[in-house]
Every structure is written in C-alpha cells, then in structure tokens.
Design a protein around this motif. Structure first.
Motif, PDB file in Angstrom:
ATOM      1  N   ARG A 148       0.832  -1.209   0.000  1.00 31.64           N
ATOM      2  CA  ARG A 148       0.000   0.000   0.000  1.00 31.64           C
ATOM      3  C   ARG A 148       0.867   1.261   0.000  1.00 31.64           C
ATOM      4  NH1 ARG A 148      -3.191  -2.859   4.003  1.00 31.64           N
ATOM      5  NH2 ARG A 148      -5.115  -3.666   3.078  1.00 31.64           N
ATOM      6  N   LYS A 149       1.949   1.237   0.801  1.00 29.32           N
ATOM      7  CA  LYS A 149       2.856   2.387   0.831  1.00 29.32           C
ATOM      8  C   LYS A 149       3.479   2.607  -0.551  1.00 29.32           C
ATOM      9  CE  LYS A 149       4.108   1.993   5.732  1.00 29.32           C
ATOM     10  NZ  LYS A 149       5.204   1.690   6.693  1.00 29.32           N
ATOM     11  N   MET A 151       2.143   1.760  -3.420  1.00 30.65           N
ATOM     12  CA  MET A 151       1.097   2.270  -4.308  1.00 30.65           C
ATOM     13  C   MET A 151       0.880   3.764  -4.092  1.00 30.65           C
ATOM     14  SD  MET A 151      -1.647  -0.861  -4.003  1.00 30.65           S
ATOM     15  CE  MET A 151      -2.929   0.027  -4.914  1.00 30.65           C
ATOM     16  N   LYS A 152       0.866   4.198  -2.820  1.00 28.93           N
ATOM     17  CA  LYS A 152       0.666   5.615  -2.519  1.00 28.93           C
ATOM     18  C   LYS A 152       1.826   6.455  -3.051  1.00 28.93           C
ATOM     19  CE  LYS A 152      -2.167   5.059   1.648  1.00 28.93           C
ATOM     20  NZ  LYS A 152      -2.233   5.271   3.127  1.00 28.93           N
ATOM     21  N   LYS A 155       1.544   6.708  -6.757  1.00 25.08           N
ATOM     22  CA  LYS A 155       0.439   7.603  -7.120  1.00 25.08           C
ATOM     23  C   LYS A 155       0.856   9.054  -6.956  1.00 25.08           C
ATOM     24  CE  LYS A 155      -4.460   8.450  -6.216  1.00 25.08           C
ATOM     25  NZ  LYS A 155      -5.636   8.048  -5.401  1.00 25.08           N
ATOM     26  N   ASN A 156       1.556   9.357  -5.859  1.00 28.39           N
ATOM     27  CA  ASN A 156       2.019  10.726  -5.623  1.00 28.39           C
ATOM     28  C   ASN A 156       3.013  11.173  -6.691  1.00 28.39           C
ATOM     29  OD1 ASN A 156       0.465  10.964  -3.311  1.00 28.39           O
ATOM     30  ND2 ASN A 156       2.118  10.284  -1.950  1.00 28.39           N
ATOM     31  N   ASN A 159       1.137  11.948  -9.854  1.00 24.78           N
ATOM     32  CA  ASN A 159       0.420  13.220  -9.771  1.00 24.78           C
ATOM     33  C   ASN A 159       1.364  14.403  -9.982  1.00 24.78           C
ATOM     34  OD1 ASN A 159      -2.015  11.960  -9.260  1.00 24.78           O
ATOM     35  ND2 ASN A 159      -1.828  12.101  -7.026  1.00 24.78           N
TER      36      ASN A 159
END
Length: 332
Positions: A148-149, A151-152, A155-156, A159
């Motif tokens: 999850r970390k 993936m975040k 994603k950041n 962006n």
C-alpha cells in the motif's frame, strides 16, 4: 506399478491445470470487485502457486500419510531454491530487487527456522501449526502494508509528473496504458474456480494414492517419496515459470515466485494442515531439514551484497541439488 506411475502423471497434470484455472478465475472475480492488482498478486496468485503442494499435503495428512505431507513441503522448498533458482540462473544471470533480499528472503529463512524448531520433537502439533499460521498472518499484514505504501508513493509521483494541457487546450499526456481490457464473463470466472477446485481435489487424491502405492511397492518411506516424486511434481509450475521468466529477462518474477512459494509452503500449508491433523516428522532427517534451511541461506548470501545471482552460482546450486538427490538415493 506402471498404472500407478500413469496415475501420478495424470494427477500432476490435473493439479497443475486446476491450480492455474482456480487462480485465474479467482483473480478475475477479485478484479471485478475492485481489488487492486498488487493485492491480488500478493494474496490470490501467491497462494494459488502453492495450491498443488497444499492439496497434496492436506489429502496426504488426512489419509494418514503425514510423512508424505511434510516431505512434500520440505522437498518442494529444496527443489525451489536449488533446482529452480539454479536452473534459472544457469540460463541467465538473475537481477534481484533490494527489497526481496532485505525483506522477503529473511522471512523464508525465518519460516525454515520455525519448521526446524517446531518439528524438533518429531511432530508438528496443532499448537505448532497455530504458531505457523500466526507467522503467516504477520507476514501478510507487513507485506500488504508495504504494498500500500508503494502504491501511494507511486500515485504521488504520477500526480507530480502528470502533464498539463497546453496553452491551446490540447492534452499532451500520453495514452493511458491502463485502458480497460476485455474482461472474462462472470459465469466463466466462477466456472474456472469450480472446475479448478474439482481438478485439484480429484488430481491430488489420484496423485497421493498412486504415490503411496509406489512407496509401498518400492519399500521406501512416504517421506522419501514426498521429498522426491511428489515434491518434484508439485514444483513443476514454479520451474516452468521461473526458467521462462529468466529467459525473458524477468528475473524479479522468477525469484519472487520461488521466495513466495517457500514461505507459503511452510507457513500456510503446514499451518493449515497441522491445525486439521497433527503431522509426524517421521522419515524427515536432519540432513533434509539442513538442506532446506541451508539452501535458502546460501542463496541469501549469494545475493546479499550485489543483488544478483551469477551463472556460476546457479551451477553451484544445481551441484548441491544433485549431491542431495544422490544422498537420498544412496540411503533408500
């Protein structure tokens, strides 16, 4: 004897094909429910690659052949580390991610230590099995949190680097690589799950019965059959996947497949099987356990500094595997 060997071959084919269909169908259904692909890979696919070992070990234990069940797990881990990684590295040097060496391999070593320590009294009791399942839960929680970390963070980064529309209003961003793909119909995915499960159950039963008959005919222990014929048969999917991945330059897939399978074999398979029925370690020698634990330790040392398995190291692993097989045959 010939008929039993035929049953073994047919059983392997059914188990491997069934595991593939069960995993594929379950992954499709999970995708439809919005489960991220990384989570599917770390759970459904990881467990799916160990389904042949799981089904064979569980039915072996239920049929009173605990030696076959434990031998299958110990033997599969030896096959995975020495034969599969050895063959893949001999084909092409394997690049390994730092996270695999620093985080995943220690879990495999820890799982091996758990099995050796818990089985020191000659049995994997229900309490021992609960300890293995608790370790599995800890591994899955830590792995999913790390995923999850990742993936975040990804994603950041996406962006921050997303192109903006140009002054004339045109969108300069590249076409998305994640465009929707034609999905498998729900009824077909459910069918794959049902058919795959049926093939796993029937193929495992056929395989275990035939392997046990061969062991009795040859007057060898269930453990030896588990360490050789059964372990080799259930490790075929990992061997094929890892060698093909190495040939295509995808060594991360090859080594990840092996490490994940080794962890699941001990923590999941022996944990669940031992909870249902205590498992005797009879027929599993200190040499077998030392080879299992020592092989992953050697692989870890090979990769610890340079994150790579060279061809000569692959051949060294294959030589150790040949020596172990020769020792087994000499002591039948």
């Amino acid at each position: 004897m010939i008929l039993n060997i035929l049953y073994i071959v047919v059983g392997i084919i059914l188990v491997v094909w069934g595991a593939d269909k069960l995993t594929g169908g379950a992954s499709d259904l999970a995708s439809r429910m919005g489960v991220p692909q990384i989570i599917i890979g770390l759970t459904i696919v990881a467990i799916g690659t160990s389904m042949p070992e799981f089904s064979v070990s569980l039915l072996s234990a239920l049929n009173g052949s605990a030696g076959l069940a434990v031998g299958n797990v110990v033997g599969s881990n030896i096959f995975n580390t020495l034969l599969i990684v050895g063959a893949a590295a001999a084909v092409a040097p394997m690049e390994i991610q730092k996270s695999t060496v620093r985080k995943d391999m220690p879990w495999t070593i820890l799982a091996s230590v758990f099995l050796i320590a818990l089985g020191a009294d000659g049995e994997i009791s229900r309490l021992d099995a609960v300890v293995l399942i608790a370790a599995l839960c800890a591994f899955m929680v830590i792995t999913l949190q790390t995923a999850r970390k990742g993936m975040k963070a990804a994603k950041n980064n996406n962006n921050e680097t997303t192109p903006h529309a140009s002054a004339d209003g045109a969108d300069n961003s590249a076409p998305s690589e994640n465009a929707p793909k034609k999905s498998t119909p729900v009824w077909l995915s459910i069918g794959f799950v049902i058919i795959g499960l049926a093939c796993l159950i029937f193929g495992s039963q056929l395989f275990v019965n035939a392997a046990t008959s061969v062991a009795k005919t040859l007057h060898v222990s269930d453990a030896v059959i588990g360490l050789t014929i059964v372990a080799g048969g259930t490790s075929l999917p990992e061997l094929a996947t890892s060698v093909v991945a190495a040939l295509k330059g995808r060594s991360g897939i090859a080594i990840g497949n092996v490490i994940g399978s080794n962890i699941m074999n001990i923590l999941l398979i022996l944990g669940v099987t031992g909870t249902i029925t205590p498992l005797s370690m009879q027929g599993i020698t200190p040499i077998d356990l030392a080879t299992m634990g020592g092989s992953i330790l050697i692989l870890w040392l090979f990769t610890f500094t340079k994150y790579r398995v060279e061809r000569w190291e692959g051949w060294a692993l294959l030589a150790l595997f040949a020596a172990y097989m020769a020792w087994l045959l000499a002591n039948i």
